[in-house]
Design a protein around this motif. Structure first.
Motif, PDB file in Angstrom:
ATOM      1  N   ARG A 183       0.990  -1.179   0.011  1.00 16.39           N
ATOM      2  CA  ARG A 183       0.028  -0.053   0.083  1.00 16.39           C
ATOM      3  C   ARG A 183       0.930   1.225  -0.067  1.00 16.39           C
ATOM      4  O   ARG A 183       0.525   2.184  -0.748  1.00 16.39           O
ATOM      5  CB  ARG A 183      -0.842  -0.133   1.167  1.00 16.39           C
ATOM      6  N   PRO A 184       1.893   1.422   0.935  1.00 21.27           N
ATOM      7  CA  PRO A 184       2.571   2.651   1.048  1.00 21.27           C
ATOM      8  C   PRO A 184       3.315   2.903  -0.487  1.00 21.27           C
ATOM      9  O   PRO A 184       3.460   4.005  -0.790  1.00 21.27           O
ATOM     10  CB  PRO A 184       3.716   2.367   1.901  1.00 21.27           C
ATOM     11  N   ARG A 185       3.766   1.807  -1.347  1.00 23.41           N
ATOM     12  CA  ARG A 185       4.204   2.175  -2.590  1.00 23.41           C
ATOM     13  C   ARG A 185       3.278   2.498  -3.682  1.00 23.41           C
ATOM     14  O   ARG A 185       3.616   3.163  -4.696  1.00 23.41           O
ATOM     15  CB  ARG A 185       5.111   0.714  -2.971  1.00 23.41           C
ATOM     16  N   LEU A 186       2.098   1.713  -3.507  1.00 26.06           N
ATOM     17  CA  LEU A 186       0.883   2.277  -4.548  1.00 26.06           C
ATOM     18  C   LEU A 186       0.692   3.779  -4.389  1.00 26.06           C
ATOM     19  O   LEU A 186       0.538   4.700  -5.335  1.00 26.06           O
ATOM     20  CB  LEU A 186      -0.245   1.513  -4.193  1.00 26.06           C
ATOM     21  N   LEU A 187       0.987   4.097  -2.962  1.00 24.99           N
ATOM     22  CA  LEU A 187       0.302   5.687  -2.838  1.00 24.99           C
ATOM     23  C   LEU A 187       1.294   6.577  -3.075  1.00 24.99           C
ATOM     24  O   LEU A 187       0.996   7.722  -3.312  1.00 24.99           O
ATOM     25  CB  LEU A 187      -0.094   5.814  -1.317  1.00 24.99           C
ATOM     26  N   THR A 188       2.647   5.949  -3.461  1.00 20.87           N
ATOM     27  CA  THR A 188       3.578   6.994  -3.606  1.00 20.87           C
ATOM     28  C   THR A 188       4.340   6.616  -4.735  1.00 20.87           C
ATOM     29  O   THR A 188       5.632   6.853  -5.216  1.00 20.87           O
ATOM     30  CB  THR A 188       4.683   7.137  -2.489  1.00 20.87           C
ATOM     31  N   VAL A 196       1.117  14.028  -9.457  1.00 21.26           N
ATOM     32  CA  VAL A 196      -0.606  13.644  -9.175  1.00 21.26           C
ATOM     33  C   VAL A 196      -0.938  13.590  -7.796  1.00 21.26           C
ATOM     34  O   VAL A 196      -0.300  12.667  -7.361  1.00 21.26           O
ATOM     35  CB  VAL A 196      -1.337  12.724  -9.990  1.00 21.26           C
ATOM     36  N   ARG A 197      -1.709  14.399  -7.288  1.00 25.28           N
ATOM     37  CA  ARG A 197      -1.991  14.484  -5.895  1.00 25.28           C
ATOM     38  C   ARG A 197      -3.429  14.220  -5.450  1.00 25.28           C
ATOM     39  O   ARG A 197      -4.098  14.712  -6.114  1.00 25.28           O
ATOM     40  CB  ARG A 197      -1.629  16.181  -5.043  1.00 25.28           C
ATOM     41  N   THR A 198      -3.700  13.470  -4.769  1.00 26.12           N
ATOM     42  CA  THR A 198      -5.305  13.154  -4.373  1.00 26.12           C
ATOM     43  C   THR A 198      -5.357  13.184  -2.976  1.00 26.12           C
ATOM     44  O   THR A 198      -4.355  13.143  -2.325  1.00 26.12           O
ATOM     45  CB  THR A 198      -5.778  11.717  -5.032  1.00 26.12           C
ATOM     46  N   ARG A 199      -6.435  13.900  -2.586  1.00 24.72           N
ATOM     47  CA  ARG A 199      -6.761  14.190  -1.236  1.00 24.72           C
ATOM     48  C   ARG A 199      -8.082  14.118  -0.976  1.00 24.72           C
ATOM     49  O   ARG A 199      -8.772  14.732  -1.615  1.00 24.72           O
ATOM     50  CB  ARG A 199      -6.040  15.391  -0.598  1.00 24.72           C
ATOM     51  N   GLY A 200      -8.833  13.353  -0.007  1.00 24.51           N
ATOM     52  CA  GLY A 200     -10.188  13.654   0.392  1.00 24.51           C
ATOM     53  C   GLY A 200     -10.448  12.826   1.429  1.00 24.51           C
ATOM     54  O   GLY A 200      -9.924  12.351   2.504  1.00 24.51           O
ATOM     55  N   GLY A 215     -10.612   1.609  -3.508  1.00 19.62           N
ATOM     56  CA  GLY A 215     -10.389   2.877  -4.001  1.00 19.62           C
ATOM     57  C   GLY A 215      -8.867   3.454  -4.350  1.00 19.62           C
ATOM     58  O   GLY A 215      -8.739   3.481  -5.393  1.00 19.62           O
ATOM     59  N   GLU A 216      -8.144   3.030  -3.492  1.00 20.77           N
ATOM     60  CA  GLU A 216      -6.666   3.380  -3.384  1.00 20.77           C
ATOM     61  C   GLU A 216      -6.269   2.436  -4.657  1.00 20.77           C
ATOM     62  O   GLU A 216      -5.474   2.932  -5.340  1.00 20.77           O
ATOM     63  CB  GLU A 216      -6.107   3.162  -2.264  1.00 20.77           C
ATOM     64  N   PRO A 217      -6.383   1.157  -4.431  1.00 22.72           N
ATOM     65  CA  PRO A 217      -5.794   0.338  -5.428  1.00 22.72           C
ATOM     66  C   PRO A 217      -6.188   0.547  -6.973  1.00 22.72           C
ATOM     67  O   PRO A 217      -5.208   0.638  -7.848  1.00 22.72           O
ATOM     68  CB  PRO A 217      -6.132  -1.082  -5.217  1.00 22.72           C
ATOM     69  N   ALA A 218      -7.472   0.738  -7.013  1.00 21.47           N
ATOM     70  CA  ALA A 218      -8.008   1.032  -8.443  1.00 21.47           C
ATOM     71  C   ALA A 218      -7.498   2.507  -8.814  1.00 21.47           C
ATOM     72  O   ALA A 218      -7.072   2.457 -10.154  1.00 21.47           O
ATOM     73  CB  ALA A 218      -9.498   1.245  -8.206  1.00 21.47           C
ATOM     74  N   ALA A 247      -4.575   3.665  -8.163  1.00 22.14           N
ATOM     75  CA  ALA A 247      -2.972   3.339  -8.528  1.00 22.14           C
ATOM     76  C   ALA A 247      -2.979   2.735 -10.077  1.00 22.14           C
ATOM     77  O   ALA A 247      -2.125   3.299 -10.898  1.00 22.14           O
ATOM     78  CB  ALA A 247      -2.520   2.592  -7.547  1.00 22.14           C
ATOM     79  N   VAL A 248      -3.691   1.848 -10.161  1.00 27.39           N
ATOM     80  CA  VAL A 248      -3.896   1.211 -11.713  1.00 27.39           C
ATOM     81  C   VAL A 248      -4.164   2.220 -12.624  1.00 27.39           C
ATOM     82  O   VAL A 248      -3.560   2.133 -13.590  1.00 27.39           O
ATOM     83  CB  VAL A 248      -4.723  -0.197 -11.640  1.00 27.39           C
ATOM     84  N   MET A 249      -5.102   3.016 -12.468  1.00 23.58           N
ATOM     85  CA  MET A 249      -5.736   3.793 -13.376  1.00 23.58           C
ATOM     86  C   MET A 249      -4.557   4.802 -13.494  1.00 23.58           C
ATOM     87  O   MET A 249      -4.463   5.220 -14.863  1.00 23.58           O
ATOM     88  CB  MET A 249      -7.084   4.356 -13.222  1.00 23.58           C
ATOM     89  N   GLN A 250      -4.006   5.457 -12.538  1.00 26.17           N
ATOM     90  CA  GLN A 250      -3.146   6.366 -12.873  1.00 26.17           C
ATOM     91  C   GLN A 250      -1.833   6.196 -13.284  1.00 26.17           C
ATOM     92  O   GLN A 250      -1.352   6.939 -14.339  1.00 26.17           O
ATOM     93  CB  GLN A 250      -2.775   7.094 -11.476  1.00 26.17           C
ATOM     94  N   ILE A 251      -1.505   4.970 -13.034  1.00 23.94           N
ATOM     95  CA  ILE A 251      -0.265   4.394 -13.693  1.00 23.94           C
ATOM     96  C   ILE A 251      -0.239   4.402 -15.087  1.00 23.94           C
ATOM     97  O   ILE A 251       0.314   4.592 -16.107  1.00 23.94           O
ATOM     98  CB  ILE A 251       0.365   3.086 -12.899  1.00 23.94           C
ATOM     99  N   ARG A 252      -1.600   3.935 -15.479  1.00 26.29           N
ATOM    100  CA  ARG A 252      -1.994   3.601 -17.111  1.00 26.29           C
ATOM    101  C   ARG A 252      -1.942   5.081 -17.608  1.00 26.29           C
ATOM    102  O   ARG A 252      -1.452   5.185 -18.888  1.00 26.29           O
ATOM    103  CB  ARG A 252      -3.433   2.856 -17.067  1.00 26.29           C
TER     104      ARG A 252
END
Length: 238
Positions: free
Chosen positions: A32-37, A186-190, A206-209, A211-216
């Motif tokens: 998770r920490p690596r996905l978020l950063t 790209v910064r998300t916050r909510g 939400g977070e994994p989804a 990450a996958v979409m943002q990397i794409r």
């Protein structure tokens, strides 16, 4: 039922929660920490970005980054034309645009973007992103305020606050990089309510989804800005 079968079932019931816990540990501590950063430097992870002030207290946030092979002035036009009914999102089109391909060129008609403008997020137009902050060639912050019960967006301060909702920002921050490139952060916050519902949903799905979409999206933007942007032909053909 045999004695052997009756003994096996309690063992299975004990192993299932154990397996979940065993998987949750590595995910929380390492994955998770690596996905978020993903892709971000230590400085990018630790700094504040425009738009953070909209959610001074947040349930979750992420900072993901990449370097694109074009200067900010060439990257910016691709970002300002995003939107479901515009250029798309440059991510997995089957998931966020029902298979309609995102634009592969810069379209002049979609280059005018202003603060407060809505960018449609779904085919029926019931949900959207609002342009919260806009600084050409530097910062684009989109805000989403979603009523979870109806699937509709709402306007904070005007509409009644839904009983279940998620609200947050999706910010794009561009800075010049060496050799004529662009560092795109790209910064998300909510946050969401009720927290007992939205927080597990955010962490587990939400977070994994995102990450996958943002990397794409990073991957597809890299390919687009790496070539020459072609103006849209009058008839829309190549």
């Amino acid at each position: 039922m045999s004695t052997k079968q009756s003994r096996r079932r309690p063992v299975v019931r004990l192993l299932a929660p154990g397996a979940v816990c065993a998987a949750a540990g590595p995910y929380a501590l390492w994955i998770r920490p690596r996905l978020l950063t993903w892709g971000a430097t230590g400085d990018e992870i630790g700094r504040a970005f425009p738009g953070d002030e909209l959610f001074p207290v947040a349930d979750g946030s992420s900072v993901m980054a990449t370097t694109l092979p074009a200067p900010p002035g060439k990257v910016w036009p691709w970002l300002v034309q995003m939107g479901y009914d515009r250029a798309g999102w440059y991510s997995w089109d089957r998931l966020d645009r029902y298979g309609i391909p995102s634009a592969d060129r810069v379209v002049p008609e979609w280059q005018d973007l202003t603060a407060g403008q809505r960018l449609t997020a779904t085919p029926d137009g019931r949900s959207w992103f609002t342009v919260a902050l806009l600084e050409p060639q530097r910062t684009l912050v989109l805000r989403s305020d979603l009523d979870l019960a109806s699937g509709r967006s709402f306007v904070p301060g005007r509409d009644p606050l839904p009983r279940a909702y998620m609200t947050g920002i999706w910010g794009f921050h561009l800075r010049p990089a060496p050799r004529g490139g662009t560092r795109l952060v790209v910064r998300t916050r909510g946050r969401g309510r009720p927290r007992w519902l939205t927080r597990p949903f955010g962490v587990l799905l939400g977070e994994p989804a995102h990450a996958v979409m943002q990397i794409r999206q990073f991957h597809n933007l890299r390919g687009r800005v790496g070539g020459e942007a072609r103006p849209e032909s009058p008839d829309g053909d190549d």
